[in-house]
Design a protein around this motif. Structure first.
Motif, PDB file in Angstrom:
ATOM      1  N   THR A 125      65.160  66.322  25.160  1.00 54.48           N
ATOM      2  CA  THR A 125      65.386  67.771  25.086  1.00 54.48           C
ATOM      3  C   THR A 125      65.755  68.181  23.672  1.00 54.48           C
ATOM      4  O   THR A 125      65.282  69.204  23.163  1.00 54.48           O
ATOM      5  N   GLN A 175      74.454  72.255  26.564  1.00 51.82           N
ATOM      6  CA  GLN A 175      75.016  70.952  26.204  1.00 51.82           C
ATOM      7  C   GLN A 175      74.239  70.319  25.044  1.00 51.82           C
ATOM      8  O   GLN A 175      74.833  69.823  24.084  1.00 51.82           O
ATOM      9  N   GLN A 176      72.919  70.371  25.109  1.00 47.67           N
ATOM     10  CA  GLN A 176      72.097  69.767  24.057  1.00 47.67           C
ATOM     11  C   GLN A 176      72.202  70.549  22.750  1.00 47.67           C
ATOM     12  O   GLN A 176      72.241  69.962  21.663  1.00 47.67           O
ATOM     13  N   ILE A 199      64.527  74.178  31.672  1.00 51.62           N
ATOM     14  CA  ILE A 199      65.689  73.420  32.139  1.00 51.62           C
ATOM     15  C   ILE A 199      66.825  74.388  32.467  1.00 51.62           C
ATOM     16  O   ILE A 199      66.753  75.575  32.155  1.00 51.62           O
ATOM     17  N   SER A 238      72.351  72.695  30.858  1.00 53.03           N
ATOM     18  CA  SER A 238      71.798  71.518  30.194  1.00 53.03           C
ATOM     19  C   SER A 238      71.393  71.859  28.760  1.00 53.03           C
ATOM     20  O   SER A 238      71.674  71.103  27.831  1.00 53.03           O
TER      21      SER A 238
END
Length: 109
Positions: free
Chosen positions: A20, A51-52, A44, A48
């Motif tokens: 990602t 977070q990335q 996504i 998520s």
């Protein structure tokens, strides 16, 4: 005492070691991009992606800014895009070599 350069490089590549994160960096090569567009392209969950993006932001290779109520991400510098292009060239060469080997194996059968 500072970590040796090879350890710092290993940490850098570990940070890049998530599909990602790589895809986000690829998308950001086109220019600053709102989070909503990243979500649409990646497909996504927002948590998520958040977070990335946080990992990329902490590493300093992306920046975040606001345009009104919209959060926009951008590459911190052109070097990241250069690194991604280099990785693509390396992978292309490796896969070409593997394709040649596969052809030779098939021809031997």
């Amino acid at each position: 005492m500072a970590a040796p350069l090879y350890q710092a490089k290993a940490e850098f590549f570990r940070m890049l070691g998530h599909p990602t994160r790589i895809r986000v960096l690829e998308l950001l090569q086109a220019g600053p991009t709102p989070v909503r567009d990243l979500l649409a392209d990646l497909g996504i969950e927002p948590s998520s992606l958040s977070q990335q993006l946080a990992v990329l932001r902490r590493s300093g290779i992306v920046t975040a800014g606001r345009e009104g109520s919209t959060v926009v991400y951008a590459l911190a510098g052109a070097d990241v895009a250069d690194l991604l292009r280099s990785a693509r060239r390396i992978l292309t060469e490796l896969l070409a070599e593997q394709g040649t080997l596969l052809a030779e194996l098939r021809a031997a059968d």
